[in-house]
Design a protein around this motif. Structure first.
Motif, PDB file in Angstrom:
ATOM      1  N   THR A 146       0.831  -1.197   0.000  1.00 43.76           N
ATOM      2  CA  THR A 146       0.000   0.000   0.000  1.00 43.76           C
ATOM      3  C   THR A 146       0.870   1.254   0.000  1.00 43.76           C
ATOM      4  O   THR A 146       1.985   1.263   0.526  1.00 43.76           O
ATOM      5  CB  THR A 146      -0.924   0.031   1.226  1.00 43.76           C
ATOM      6  N   ASP A 147       0.333   2.309  -0.607  1.00 43.66           N
ATOM      7  CA  ASP A 147       1.014   3.597  -0.658  1.00 43.66           C
ATOM      8  C   ASP A 147      -0.076   4.672  -0.646  1.00 43.66           C
ATOM      9  O   ASP A 147      -0.654   5.010  -1.680  1.00 43.66           O
ATOM     10  CB  ASP A 147       1.878   3.709  -1.912  1.00 43.66           C
ATOM     11  N   ILE A 148      -0.379   5.174   0.556  1.00 44.78           N
ATOM     12  CA  ILE A 148      -1.475   6.128   0.690  1.00 44.78           C
ATOM     13  C   ILE A 148      -1.237   7.376  -0.147  1.00 44.78           C
ATOM     14  O   ILE A 148      -2.174   8.014  -0.633  1.00 44.78           O
ATOM     15  CB  ILE A 148      -1.689   6.490   2.171  1.00 44.78           C
ATOM     16  N   GLY A 149       0.012   7.718  -0.349  1.00 43.22           N
ATOM     17  CA  GLY A 149       0.307   8.882  -1.171  1.00 43.22           C
ATOM     18  C   GLY A 149      -0.124   8.720  -2.623  1.00 43.22           C
ATOM     19  O   GLY A 149      -0.343   9.714  -3.324  1.00 43.22           O
ATOM     20  N   MET A 150      -0.254   7.474  -3.092  1.00 40.08           N
ATOM     21  CA  MET A 150      -0.688   7.195  -4.469  1.00 40.08           C
ATOM     22  C   MET A 150      -2.142   6.754  -4.520  1.00 40.08           C
ATOM     23  O   MET A 150      -2.579   6.169  -5.508  1.00 40.08           O
ATOM     24  CB  MET A 150       0.203   6.117  -5.078  1.00 40.08           C
ATOM     25  N   ARG A 151      -2.891   7.032  -3.493  1.00 39.94           N
ATOM     26  CA  ARG A 151      -4.282   6.600  -3.399  1.00 39.94           C
ATOM     27  C   ARG A 151      -5.108   7.166  -4.561  1.00 39.94           C
ATOM     28  O   ARG A 151      -5.109   8.366  -4.817  1.00 39.94           O
ATOM     29  CB  ARG A 151      -4.873   7.045  -2.070  1.00 39.94           C
ATOM     30  N   LEU A 152      -5.786   6.257  -5.300  1.00 38.33           N
ATOM     31  CA  LEU A 152      -6.668   6.609  -6.414  1.00 38.33           C
ATOM     32  C   LEU A 152      -5.942   7.375  -7.514  1.00 38.33           C
ATOM     33  O   LEU A 152      -6.567   8.125  -8.270  1.00 38.33           O
ATOM     34  CB  LEU A 152      -7.876   7.424  -5.930  1.00 38.33           C
ATOM     35  N   LYS A 166     -16.417   0.057  -7.361  1.00 39.17           N
ATOM     36  CA  LYS A 166     -17.751   0.578  -7.673  1.00 39.17           C
ATOM     37  C   LYS A 166     -18.047   1.890  -6.943  1.00 39.17           C
ATOM     38  O   LYS A 166     -18.815   2.726  -7.440  1.00 39.17           O
ATOM     39  CB  LYS A 166     -18.814  -0.458  -7.327  1.00 39.17           C
ATOM     40  N   ASP A 167     -17.457   2.089  -5.777  1.00 40.64           N
ATOM     41  CA  ASP A 167     -17.711   3.330  -5.040  1.00 40.64           C
ATOM     42  C   ASP A 167     -16.977   4.524  -5.634  1.00 40.64           C
ATOM     43  O   ASP A 167     -17.269   5.664  -5.248  1.00 40.64           O
ATOM     44  CB  ASP A 167     -17.293   3.154  -3.571  1.00 40.64           C
ATOM     45  N   TYR A 168     -16.060   4.276  -6.552  1.00 46.50           N
ATOM     46  CA  TYR A 168     -15.269   5.363  -7.146  1.00 46.50           C
ATOM     47  C   TYR A 168     -15.482   5.418  -8.650  1.00 46.50           C
ATOM     48  O   TYR A 168     -14.604   5.890  -9.381  1.00 46.50           O
ATOM     49  CB  TYR A 168     -13.784   5.150  -6.839  1.00 46.50           C
ATOM     50  N   HIS A 214     -11.022   4.162 -13.601  1.00 47.77           N
ATOM     51  CA  HIS A 214     -10.065   3.121 -13.988  1.00 47.77           C
ATOM     52  C   HIS A 214     -10.121   1.924 -13.048  1.00 47.77           C
ATOM     53  O   HIS A 214      -9.737   0.816 -13.438  1.00 47.77           O
ATOM     54  CB  HIS A 214      -8.646   3.700 -14.012  1.00 47.77           C
ATOM     55  N   LEU A 215     -10.602   2.115 -11.828  1.00 45.48           N
ATOM     56  CA  LEU A 215     -10.690   0.991 -10.893  1.00 45.48           C
ATOM     57  C   LEU A 215     -11.695  -0.057 -11.348  1.00 45.48           C
ATOM     58  O   LEU A 215     -11.558  -1.243 -11.008  1.00 45.48           O
ATOM     59  CB  LEU A 215     -11.076   1.493  -9.492  1.00 45.48           C
ATOM     60  N   SER A 216     -12.700   0.356 -12.109  1.00 51.07           N
ATOM     61  CA  SER A 216     -13.706  -0.572 -12.612  1.00 51.07           C
ATOM     62  C   SER A 216     -13.498  -0.936 -14.072  1.00 51.07           C
ATOM     63  O   SER A 216     -13.835  -2.046 -14.489  1.00 51.07           O
ATOM     64  CB  SER A 216     -15.109   0.034 -12.442  1.00 51.07           C
ATOM     65  N   VAL A 217     -12.937  -0.010 -14.844  1.00 53.29           N
ATOM     66  CA  VAL A 217     -12.804  -0.225 -16.287  1.00 53.29           C
ATOM     67  C   VAL A 217     -11.835  -1.364 -16.586  1.00 53.29           C
ATOM     68  O   VAL A 217     -12.163  -2.295 -17.351  1.00 53.29           O
ATOM     69  CB  VAL A 217     -12.353   1.066 -16.987  1.00 53.29           C
TER      70      VAL A 217
END
Length: 290
Positions: free
Chosen positions: A58-64, A251-253, A259-262
């Motif tokens: 995980t890398d919170i700085g790169m979140r989403l 789905k929430d984003y 891109h998380l769903s595509v």
């Protein structure tokens, strides 16, 4: 007589497989589908060693973060590399789909052979059992069974297999009813050959082309069903990756970070489409022969 029938059927099946292979490489669409299947299988086998990043790091700085040169598919809500998680998830999605096909194939072929060869009351009872399962859509029945058993890969595998064995049973039963009336099968039976040997040496080879076609089409359906149940939370559990679960996490984003769903959705779509094209091509070739 017995040996001739067995070797003739086996050679016929091998020759049919060779014809299908030539059909694959003579049709551009089939060739593209076959190459896609090889690519997906390669992802499932070698994906964990080809990941550009640790799929669990995980890398919170790169979140989403959106897709970039360093992260071609972007990052998820915890900053994990989405490409790495898709590569790792291919093993779960395709592996579970193949396991579902294998288990349901074994169940269905066994039921179809017994029902077709025994006939009478045994055939009636087994086919009425298949009709009961046919009365419910496979995905609905699998959801109900998975809901009763709870989440987990083993429960997912069992629920989908129990809900999809009927197709194989029906087809194999019909072939068995036809093959058991042939002269060489009757001669084997009159000479004292055991029913299990007759089914293994004479009936099963005659059923193999149909089984291969059903299994190829069933792989695409199984991958889609595994992803659907994974999206509902019945399959692979976090932090492990699976394509349906990746869709659920994105789905929430869907509006802010599509891109998380595509990308997981495209992976599912391309895989299912490739298996369906291969299965349809094999089925068309088999229908033209009959």
């Amino acid at each position: 007589m017995k040996g001739f029938a067995y070797h003739f059927d086996l050679r016929e099946w091998v020759r049919s497989a060779g014809q299908w292979r030539r059909i694959v490489f003579s049709n551009p669409l089939m060739t593209l589908a076959a190459l896609t299947v090889v690519l997906v299988v390669g992802m499932a086998v070698f994906g964990p060693w080809c990941c550009p990043h640790d799929p669990l790091a995980t890398d919170i700085g790169m979140r989403l973060a959106p897709p970039s040169w360093h992260y071609p598919f972007g990052n998820d809500a915890l900053g994990r590399c989405l490409l790495s998680r898709i590569l790792v998830g291919a093993r779960a999605s395709l592996g579970l789909g193949a396991a579902v096909v294998l288990l349901s194939l074994v169940m269905g072929v066994a039921v179809g052979l017994v029902a077709g060869y025994a006939g009478g009351l045994v055939d009636e009872l087994l086919m009425r059992l298949a009709d009961i399962f046919f009365a419910f859509p496979e995905i609905v029945a699998a959801m109900a069974i998975a809901g009763l058993m709870g989440p987990g890969t083993v429960n997912l595998l069992l629920s989908l297999s129990v809900a999809s064995w009927m197709r194989y049973a029906r087809v194999v039963r019909g072939i068995t009813l036809s093959v058991r009336e042939r002269e060489y099968v009757r001669a084997a039976w009159l000479s004292g050959v055991r029913p299990a040997t007759i089914l293994w040496r004479h009936v099963l080879p005659a059923s193999m082309p149909s089984i291969i076609v059903l299994a190829t089409i069933g792989l695409g359906k199984s991958v889609l069903a595994v992803s659907a149940l994974g999206f509902l939370g019945f399959g692979v559990q976090p932090p492990d990756a699976e394509w349906g679960m990746l869709l659920m996490e994105g789905k929430d984003y869907i509006l802010s970070s599509p891109h998380l769903s595509v990308f997981p959705g495209v992976a599912i779509m391309v895989t299912v489409l490739a298996f369906n094209i291969l299965g349809d091509g094999f089925r068309n070739r088999w229908d033209s022969r009959t």
